[in-house]
Design a protein around this motif. Sequence first.
Motif, PDB file in Angstrom:
ATOM      1  N   PRO A  29       0.786  -1.244   0.000  1.00  0.00           N
ATOM      2  CA  PRO A  29       0.000   0.000   0.000  1.00  0.00           C
ATOM      3  C   PRO A  29       0.818   1.295   0.000  1.00  0.00           C
ATOM      4  CG  PRO A  29      -0.024  -0.980   2.164  1.00  0.00           C
ATOM      5  CD  PRO A  29       0.691  -1.941   1.280  1.00  0.00           C
ATOM      6  N   GLU A  30       1.988   1.298  -0.568  1.00  0.00           N
ATOM      7  CA  GLU A  30       2.799   2.511  -0.692  1.00  0.00           C
ATOM      8  C   GLU A  30       2.703   2.977  -2.152  1.00  0.00           C
ATOM      9  OE1 GLU A  30       5.278   5.562   0.349  1.00  0.00           O
ATOM     10  OE2 GLU A  30       4.524   4.040   1.734  1.00  0.00           O
ATOM     11  N   PRO A  31       2.404   4.251  -2.406  1.00  0.00           N
ATOM     12  CA  PRO A  31       2.215   4.700  -3.793  1.00  0.00           C
ATOM     13  C   PRO A  31       3.439   4.490  -4.693  1.00  0.00           C
ATOM     14  CG  PRO A  31       1.369   6.349  -2.286  1.00  0.00           C
ATOM     15  CD  PRO A  31       2.076   5.315  -1.452  1.00  0.00           C
ATOM     16  N   ALA A  32       4.635   4.675  -4.150  1.00  0.00           N
ATOM     17  CA  ALA A  32       5.832   4.515  -4.985  1.00  0.00           C
ATOM     18  C   ALA A  32       6.025   3.068  -5.404  1.00  0.00           C
ATOM     19  CB  ALA A  32       7.059   5.022  -4.229  1.00  0.00           C
ATOM     20  N   PHE A  36       5.856   1.459  -9.213  1.00  0.00           N
ATOM     21  CA  PHE A  36       6.972   0.659  -9.699  1.00  0.00           C
ATOM     22  C   PHE A  36       6.507  -0.754 -10.049  1.00  0.00           C
ATOM     23  CE2 PHE A  36      10.971  -1.779  -8.909  1.00  0.00           C
ATOM     24  CZ  PHE A  36      11.685  -1.255  -9.968  1.00  0.00           C
ATOM     25  N   GLY A  37       5.625  -1.317  -9.221  1.00  0.00           N
ATOM     26  CA  GLY A  37       5.086  -2.645  -9.486  1.00  0.00           C
ATOM     27  C   GLY A  37       4.255  -2.684 -10.764  1.00  0.00           C
ATOM     28  N   ALA A  38       3.458  -1.633 -10.993  1.00  0.00           N
ATOM     29  CA  ALA A  38       2.673  -1.572 -12.228  1.00  0.00           C
ATOM     30  C   ALA A  38       3.598  -1.494 -13.443  1.00  0.00           C
ATOM     31  CB  ALA A  38       1.732  -0.376 -12.191  1.00  0.00           C
TER      32      ALA A  38
END
Length: 54
Positions: A29-32, A36-38
């Motif tokens: 649940p961290e935006p960064a 990066f995962g996407a």
Amino acid sequence: MARPSLWNYVNELEPTLLILVGFILFVVPEPATSAFGAGLMLLGASWWVYEWGR
């Protein structure tokens, strides 16, 4: 009849692992890490499609 070696499947394994790592980072649940995962999932999917066409 010879059994196929695992080395015959390395081309399919690498993009699949990249997609899995990207998915794990995406659900954190961290935006960064989600961004990066996407990106890793998109890279892995495009690499997978490229290898499929070869």
